[in-house]
Design an enzyme around this catalytic site. Structure first.
Site, short mmCIF file in Angstrom:
data_model
loop_
_atom_site.label_atom_id
_atom_site.label_comp_id
_atom_site.label_asym_id
_atom_site.label_seq_id
_atom_site.Cartn_x
_atom_site.Cartn_y
_atom_site.Cartn_z
N PHE A 12 0.83 -1.22 0.00
CA PHE A 12 0.00 0.00 0.00
C PHE A 12 0.87 1.27 0.00
O PHE A 12 0.96 1.99 -1.01
CB PHE A 12 -0.92 -0.08 1.23
CG PHE A 12 -1.65 1.18 1.58
CD1 PHE A 12 -2.29 1.95 0.62
CD2 PHE A 12 -1.72 1.60 2.91
CE1 PHE A 12 -2.98 3.11 0.97
CE2 PHE A 12 -2.40 2.74 3.27
CZ PHE A 12 -3.02 3.51 2.31
N THR A 131 5.78 2.88 12.82
CA THR A 131 4.39 3.19 13.13
C THR A 131 4.24 3.87 14.50
O THR A 131 5.08 3.67 15.38
CB THR A 131 3.57 1.88 13.14
OG1 THR A 131 2.27 2.13 13.65
CG2 THR A 131 4.22 0.81 14.02
N ASP A 132 3.14 4.59 14.68
CA ASP A 132 2.87 5.19 15.99
C ASP A 132 2.45 4.13 17.02
O ASP A 132 2.42 4.40 18.21
CB ASP A 132 1.78 6.27 15.88
CG ASP A 132 0.44 5.77 15.35
OD1 ASP A 132 0.35 4.59 14.98
OD2 ASP A 132 -0.51 6.57 15.32
N GLU A 133 2.12 2.91 16.53
CA GLU A 133 1.64 1.88 17.46
C GLU A 133 2.72 1.44 18.46
O GLU A 133 2.40 0.82 19.47
CB GLU A 133 1.11 0.67 16.69
CG GLU A 133 -0.04 1.04 15.79
CD GLU A 133 -0.92 -0.13 15.38
OE1 GLU A 133 -0.76 -1.23 15.91
OE2 GLU A 133 -1.78 0.09 14.52
N TYR A 156 2.18 -7.19 16.48
CA TYR A 156 2.63 -6.33 15.38
C TYR A 156 3.45 -5.16 15.91
O TYR A 156 4.59 -4.93 15.48
CB TYR A 156 1.43 -5.80 14.58
CG TYR A 156 1.76 -4.60 13.70
CD1 TYR A 156 2.58 -4.73 12.59
CD2 TYR A 156 1.26 -3.32 14.01
CE1 TYR A 156 2.90 -3.63 11.80
CE2 TYR A 156 1.57 -2.22 13.22
CZ TYR A 156 2.39 -2.38 12.11
OH TYR A 156 2.71 -1.29 11.34
N SER A 157 2.88 -4.42 16.88
CA SER A 157 3.59 -3.23 17.33
C SER A 157 4.87 -3.60 18.10
O SER A 157 5.86 -2.86 18.04
CB SER A 157 2.68 -2.30 18.15
OG SER A 157 2.05 -2.99 19.19
N LYS A 160 7.45 -4.16 15.45
CA LYS A 160 7.92 -2.89 14.88
C LYS A 160 8.81 -2.16 15.90
O LYS A 160 9.83 -1.56 15.54
CB LYS A 160 6.75 -2.00 14.47
CG LYS A 160 5.93 -2.48 13.29
CD LYS A 160 6.69 -2.56 11.97
CE LYS A 160 7.04 -1.20 11.41
NZ LYS A 160 7.61 -1.32 10.02
N ASN A 185 -2.28 6.17 11.20
CA ASN A 185 -3.04 5.36 10.22
C ASN A 185 -3.14 6.06 8.86
O ASN A 185 -3.64 7.18 8.78
CB ASN A 185 -4.46 5.12 10.71
CG ASN A 185 -4.50 4.15 11.87
OD1 ASN A 185 -3.92 4.42 12.92
ND2 ASN A 185 -5.18 3.04 11.70
N LEU A 196 -9.49 -1.16 8.16
CA LEU A 196 -10.83 -0.61 8.40
C LEU A 196 -11.47 0.07 7.19
O LEU A 196 -12.56 -0.33 6.76
CB LEU A 196 -10.79 0.35 9.59
CG LEU A 196 -12.15 0.95 9.94
CD1 LEU A 196 -13.04 -0.05 10.65
CD2 LEU A 196 -12.00 2.19 10.81
N HIS A 290 -6.78 -4.25 22.32
CA HIS A 290 -7.12 -3.15 21.41
C HIS A 290 -6.70 -1.79 21.98
O HIS A 290 -7.19 -1.39 23.04
CB HIS A 290 -8.64 -3.18 21.20
CG HIS A 290 -9.12 -2.47 19.99
ND1 HIS A 290 -10.38 -2.64 19.49
CD2 HIS A 290 -8.51 -1.58 19.16
CE1 HIS A 290 -10.54 -1.89 18.42
NE2 HIS A 290 -9.41 -1.24 18.20
#
Ligand code: NAD
Ligand code: DAU
Length: 348
Positions: A12, A131-133, A156-157, A160, A185, A196, A290
């Site tokens: 993407f 990422t910000d995560e 995932y985070s 990263k 995002n 999403l 979450h």
């Protein structure tokens, strides 16, 4: 001619970065290294595939021998590293896949540049796109800054965050010239419909339920993907070595409000009576671990490099919906085959 390696350029964000670099920098040779996993698609960059300054290399960054040979052969001057497993829900069912690509894969790239740049680091740069995560979650107040402590909550985070730490450690230990960005995002054309916004667009088109996790009050900060590509270009060329920059959209939305907005816009564009798509909204089981809220303080990149988002959410979302409506072949091709299996497992 500078040789620039972009990893994950069939995905993407990577596809938008590759296009920008190929078109804007004819003096660079752009090598796009991608394993073409379920998330990678050469159709995303079909428009630039025959450009003179572009070459696609199919390969897996988890294969250290392959990566080392590639770097010895091409002697890249710069690396923009985007290849990753990127979907939080998939990381919950298969965390090791995320360790392999996001941690080991990044390590393989770091070891390769460490070797080929050991005698001359002049003009070289390793740019790690993150990422910000990695910062974990915010409560109702506050923003993530570059000094927010790392506190990742999903596999995932965590993967990263681990890769960010290794990049930084290679900078401190081996003098690697690196830069890291942590972005919020993204949304826009070519976004894989497991995430999403494209998932909701695809389901609205097909009159399928719109699965909202938990109470739908989770908040994300959305940025148009082309504005991210512009920021990446700027940081690659003008960012300072050994620095981190946060990138965000100044654009927070609770999921449920965003889904309602998408329903309203899609009803208009599809000529359906107002309120039709919203009837598809279905609250489903929450994502474990979450994160409640992400929001970026992007003042550093704004003040130091002059970057800010150029596309309003209204424009970006409208262009995104139009792209999906005009590219139903793309949607159908990426949602055939294994996608259905993933979807049934995730939303059973
Ligand atoms: P994506 O999943 O759409 O694309 C990832 C690409 O990497 C795919 O083309 C895939 O084929 C390739 N890839 C995966 N494993 C590989 C491997 N082992 N070897 C070589 N190539 C491999 O991801 P995206 O959303 O475009 O994200 C790109 C990067 O930006 C990631 O590092 C992600 O963590 C980061 N990021 C994403 C967002 C977002 O909102 N999407 C936000 C901030 C940061
Ligand atoms: O913040 C940057 C990150 O944004 C990137 O690093 C990730 O690669 C990218 O996938 C994205 O992670 P999120 O988990 O925030 O994105 P996702 O689109 O999966 O989910 C956005 C929000 O919507 C989140 O609160 C979960 C919720 N959601 C998601 C899906 C797929 C739903 O309610 N229903 C869904 O079906």
């Amino acid at each position: 001619m500078k040789k620039i390696l972009i990893t994950g350029g069939a995905g993407f964000i990577g596809s938008h970065v590759v296009r920008r670099f190929v078109n804007r920098y004819p003096e660079y040779k752009i090598y796009n290294l991608d394993a073409l996993t379920y998330a990678g698609n050469l159709e995303n960059i079909a428009d630039i595939e025959s450009s003179a300054n572009y070459e696609f290399i199919k390969g897996d960054i988890t294969d250290a021998d392959f990566v080392n040979d590639l770097f010895v052969k091409h002697q890249f001057d710069g690396v923009l590293h985007l290849a990753a497993e990127s979907h939080v829900d998939r990381s919950i069912t298969d965390p090791l896949a995320f360790v392999r690509t996001n941690v080991i894969g990044t390590m393989n790239l770091l070891n390769a540049v460490r070797e080929i740049w050991k005698d001359n680091k002049q003009g070289k740069r390793f740019y790690h796109i993150s990422t910000d995560e990695v910062y974990g979650t915010l409560g109702a107040e506050g923003l993530f800054t570059e000094t927010t402590p790392y506190s990742p909550n999903s596999p995932y985070s965590a993967s990263k965050a681990a890769s960010d730490h290794f990049v930084r450690a290679y900078g401190e230990t081996y003098g690697l010239p690196y830069v890291i960005t942590n972005c919020s995002n993204n949304y826009g054309p070519n976004h894989f419909p497991e995430k999403l916004i494209p998932l909701m667009i695809n389901n609205i088109i097909n009159n399928k339920p719109l699965p909202v996790y938990g109470d739908g009050k989770y908040t994300r900060d959305w940025l148009y993907v082309i504005d991210h590509a512009v920021a990446i270009d700027l940081v690659f060329h003008e960012g300072k070595n050994h620095e981190t920059y946060n990138i965000g959209g100044f654009n927070e939305w609770q999921n449920i409000d965003l889904v309602h907005l998408l329903c309203q816009k899609m009803d208009e564009k599809l000529g359906r009576p107002e309120g039709t798509s919203a009837q598809l909204i279905t609250y489903v089981k929450d994502r474990p671990g979450h994160d409640l809220r992400y929001a970026i303080d992007a003042n550093k990149i704004n003040k130091e490099l002059g970057w800010k988002p150029s596309v309003t959410f209204e424009e970006g979302l409208s262009q995104t919906i139009d792209w999906y409506l005009q590219n139903t072949d793309w949607l159908e091709s990426v949602t055939s085959g294994n996608y259905q299996k993933y979807y049934d497992q995730q939303y059973q």
